[in-house]
Design an enzyme around this catalytic site. Structure first.
Site, short mmCIF file in Angstrom:
data_model
loop_
_atom_site.label_atom_id
_atom_site.label_comp_id
_atom_site.label_asym_id
_atom_site.label_seq_id
_atom_site.Cartn_x
_atom_site.Cartn_y
_atom_site.Cartn_z
N GLU A 1 0.85 -1.19 0.00
CA GLU A 1 0.00 0.00 0.00
C GLU A 1 0.88 1.24 0.00
OE1 GLU A 1 -1.38 -1.00 4.39
OE2 GLU A 1 -1.91 1.05 3.91
N CYS B 1 -3.55 -3.19 4.52
CA CYS B 1 -2.72 -4.26 5.10
C CYS B 1 -3.23 -5.65 4.74
CB CYS B 1 -2.65 -4.10 6.61
SG CYS B 1 -2.13 -2.46 7.12
N THR C 1 3.89 4.21 15.81
CA THR C 1 3.53 2.91 15.22
C THR C 1 4.05 2.79 13.79
OG1 THR C 1 1.36 3.60 14.35
CG2 THR C 1 1.42 2.85 16.63
N HIS D 1 -2.87 -9.49 12.53
CA HIS D 1 -2.21 -8.32 11.96
C HIS D 1 -1.81 -7.41 13.12
CE1 HIS D 1 -1.25 -4.70 9.90
NE2 HIS D 1 -2.33 -4.06 10.30
N ASN E 1 5.10 -1.30 12.52
CA ASN E 1 4.08 -1.73 11.56
C ASN E 1 4.71 -1.87 10.18
OD1 ASN E 1 1.70 -2.38 10.30
ND2 ASN E 1 0.62 -0.49 10.82
N SER F 1 -7.39 -1.80 6.49
CA SER F 1 -8.29 -0.67 6.72
C SER F 1 -9.07 -0.33 5.47
CB SER F 1 -7.50 0.56 7.17
OG SER F 1 -7.02 0.37 8.47
N1 CAA Z 1 1.82 3.52 30.72
C1 CAA Z 1 1.21 2.43 30.18
N2 CAA Z 1 0.21 2.54 29.27
C2 CAA Z 1 -0.18 3.77 28.88
C3 CAA Z 1 0.42 4.93 29.41
C4 CAA Z 1 1.46 4.78 30.36
N3 CAA Z 1 2.09 5.83 30.88
N4 CAA Z 1 -0.18 6.00 28.85
C5 CAA Z 1 -1.14 5.52 28.00
N5 CAA Z 1 -1.12 4.18 28.03
C6 CAA Z 1 -1.95 3.26 27.26
C7 CAA Z 1 -3.39 3.73 27.12
O1 CAA Z 1 -4.16 3.40 28.25
C8 CAA Z 1 -3.82 3.01 25.86
O2 CAA Z 1 -4.13 1.67 26.19
P1 CAA Z 1 -5.58 1.08 25.77
O3 CAA Z 1 -5.70 1.24 24.27
O4 CAA Z 1 -5.50 -0.35 26.20
O5 CAA Z 1 -6.57 1.90 26.49
C9 CAA Z 1 -2.55 2.96 25.02
O6 CAA Z 1 -1.47 3.25 25.92
C10 CAA Z 1 -2.54 3.98 23.91
O7 CAA Z 1 -2.83 5.21 24.49
P2 CAA Z 1 -3.75 6.26 23.74
O8 CAA Z 1 -5.02 5.62 23.32
O9 CAA Z 1 -3.82 7.49 24.56
O10 CAA Z 1 -2.81 6.50 22.49
P3 CAA Z 1 -2.90 7.49 21.32
O11 CAA Z 1 -4.07 8.38 21.37
O12 CAA Z 1 -1.59 8.15 21.31
O13 CAA Z 1 -3.10 6.57 20.00
C11 CAA Z 1 -3.30 4.80 18.52
C12 CAA Z 1 -2.98 5.19 19.94
C13 CAA Z 1 -4.74 5.16 18.18
C14 CAA Z 1 -3.11 3.32 18.32
C15 CAA Z 1 -2.34 5.56 17.56
O14 CAA Z 1 -1.03 5.12 17.76
C16 CAA Z 1 -2.68 5.43 16.10
O15 CAA Z 1 -3.48 6.18 15.54
N6 CAA Z 1 -2.04 4.46 15.37
C17 CAA Z 1 -2.25 4.25 13.96
C18 CAA Z 1 -3.55 3.54 13.66
C19 CAA Z 1 -3.56 2.07 13.99
O16 CAA Z 1 -2.51 1.45 14.11
N7 CAA Z 1 -4.75 1.48 14.13
C20 CAA Z 1 -4.88 0.07 14.41
C21 CAA Z 1 -6.09 -0.53 13.71
S1 CAA Z 1 -6.04 -0.15 11.96
C22 CAA Z 1 -4.99 -1.34 11.28
O17 CAA Z 1 -4.69 -2.31 11.90
C23 CAA Z 1 -4.41 -1.08 9.92
C24 CAA Z 1 -3.05 -0.52 10.03
O18 CAA Z 1 -2.06 -1.26 10.00
C25 CAA Z 1 -2.88 0.91 10.20
#
Ligand code: CAA
Length: 415
Positions: A84, A116, A157, A238, A281, A313
């Site tokens: 992709e 993916c 990521t 994945h 990733n 996605s």
């Molecule tokens: N210690 C331990 N854990 C902590 C922490 C700390 N100090 N602070 C936060 N965390 C935890 C949170 O509780 C959270 O855990 P949960 O999800 O279990 O609740 C985790 O860390 C992530 O924290 P946030 O949700 O606050 O993180 P974020 O807002 O920064 O974003 C994300 C996380 C949405 C995954 C972001 O990295 C993102 O957008 N990634 C890209 C999209 C993605 O990978 N999506 C996955 C599904 S889509 C797919 O699979 C296709 C693909 O390849 C893209």
């Protein structure tokens, strides 16, 4: 038909990545994010970063050369390049690989895209082609570089890798089972318009869409008579970030009314996440890197059923199972995989930001890239809007299984 009874699946599997890595410890020092959020919250410790002369083609060529060096190319009739993060809107990336490896002309080469999920579609198409003619082999290449905007939630990521899968009759590693479960649902959770080099994502929506697709595919798989959950030894998910696999497994167990003990989930998934937690990733390669980690792990899996959940996605997903072939350990490439991970050079946050901001010139002039990669293939530059690739050294095909050969760049190698 008699050929339907011939087992078809993955005969060889390997991956390669970039030569550079950014650790999450280095990232955390500069972003101020607690390191525990990266290590535990998303389950990532480092991410592969491409050098200026590395891209999806050089990674894929490196992985493919190992496979072709071991088995030869005489029976390969199709090469499917799944990505992709393509380098051209028209030309299939696999054509550059075909040229770099000196593959024979009588091969159909195409590129396939659905986020993916692309490599899994390629695997299923390959399986069907081999069922039609079991004498033929299909080389599936899955290669991606995950890039998000600097300072965005997706940034930690990022990552990169290419997986090469040789799909054949009577495979040495895994037989692909039928039926599989599929699920499609149009959603804007993650996408990258043609004019952007970084992906756009609605993080929370993407996690929900992933879990929804898991429910949809597994339900379809079960309704069609797929192996029940208790018969599936381990599931490779994945892994956009490795904690996503934990969320997924929790979701699947919960829906099945089974206990969801975090330590048990962690223990079940640990063998599948060892590479991805330090590569990051790799989009469509990620599932097959997880599978490589499982096969390279210490637990014997001969004759076991393993699950594969592929999510792309947008969204298209598939849940399938595969049966691990007895004796598969004689064919895995653990040493090469560990080397691919450990040989990467850590870079500073400043160097990472420079690389992230760097783009290839688009003025049609002649531009050389800095010689940086120690890998056997490099992107030498661009000239007249054409990418110029070169081979720089021999590729070690790995220990012999069905015959060994060190393929010189530009030679297909014999098997
Ligand atoms: N210690 C331990 N854990 C902590 C922490 C700390 N100090 N602070 C936060 N965390 C935890 C949170 O509780 C959270 O855990 P949960 O999800 O279990 O609740 C985790 O860390 C992530 O924290 P946030 O949700 O606050 O993180 P974020 O807002 O920064 O974003 C994300 C996380 C949405 C995954 C972001 O990295 C993102 O957008 N990634 C890209 C999209 C993605 O990978 N999506 C996955 C599904 S889509 C797919 O699979 C296709 C693909 O390849 C893209």
């Amino acid at each position: 038909m008699a050929s339907d009874r011939v087992p078809v699946g993955i005969h060889d599997l390997t991956f390669r990545t970039t030569s550079l890595q950014l650790t999450h410890a280095e990232l955390a020092r500069h972003t101020g994010v607690p390191l525990a959020k990266y290590h535990q919250g998303i389950g990532q410790k480092a991410m592969s970063i491409p050098a200026p002369d590395e891209d999806v083609i050089t990674m894929a060529a490196h992985a493919a050369a190992a496979v072709v060096g071991r088995h030869g190319a005489d029976r390969i009739r199709t090469l499917v390049f799944a990505t992709e993060t393509s380098v051209d809107q028209a030309k299939a990336g696999g054509l550059y690989v075909h040229s770099l490896l000196g593959l024979p002309p009588h091969i159909r080469v195409v590129e396939l895209k659905q986020a993916c999920y692309g490599a899994t579609a390629a695997l299923q198409f390959a399986t069907a082609l081999v069922h039609r003619d079991p004498d033929q082999q299909v080389l599936v290449l899955a290669s991606d570089i995950a890039r998000y905007d600097l300072d965005s939630p997706g940034e930690p990521t990022q990552g990169a890798a290419a997986a090469a899968l040789l799909v054949t009759a009577r495979p040495a590693l895994l037989e692909i089972d039928t039926p599989s479960g599929v699920f499609t649902h149009e959603v804007m959770d993650f996408w990258r318009p043609n004019y952007r080099s970084t992906a756009l994502v609605d993080g929370r929506a993407s996690i929900d869409a992933y879990l929804n697709a898991l429910t949809g595919t597994f339900g379809d798989h079960q309704a069609r008579g797929g192996a029940p959950l208790h018969r599936i030894r381990t599931i490779c998910y994945h892994q956009p970030f490795t904690r996503m696999a934990h969320k997924a497994h929790h979701h699947l167990l919960q829906q099945a009314g089974l206990p969801t003990v975090p330590q048990d989930i962690a223990a079940a998934l640990a063998p599948t996440t060892t590479y991805n937690e330090v590569l990051g990733n790799s989009y469509t390669a990620s599932l097959y890197v997880a599978l490589a980690a499982l096969l390279d792990g210490p637990t014997p899996l001969d004759g076991e059923t393993v699950g594969l959940f592929s999510y792309g996605s947008g969204s298209v997903a598939e849940f399938l199972t595969a049966t691990v072939r007895p004796g598969y350990r004689d064919h895995v490439r653990t040493g090469a995989h560990r080397a691919a991970v450990t040989d990467r050079r850590p870079i500073s946050y400043a160097a990472y930001r420079d690389l992230h901001s760097g783009t290839l010139p688009t003025d049609g002039g002649s531009h050389a890239t800095a010689a940086a990669t120690p890998g056997p293939y490099r992107l030498a530059g661009v000239r007249d809007h054409r990418r110029i690739y070169e081979a720089t050294g021999p590729v070690d095909a790995g220990p012999a299984t069905t015959g060994r050969c060190v393929a010189a760049p530009g030679e297909g190698g014999g098997g």
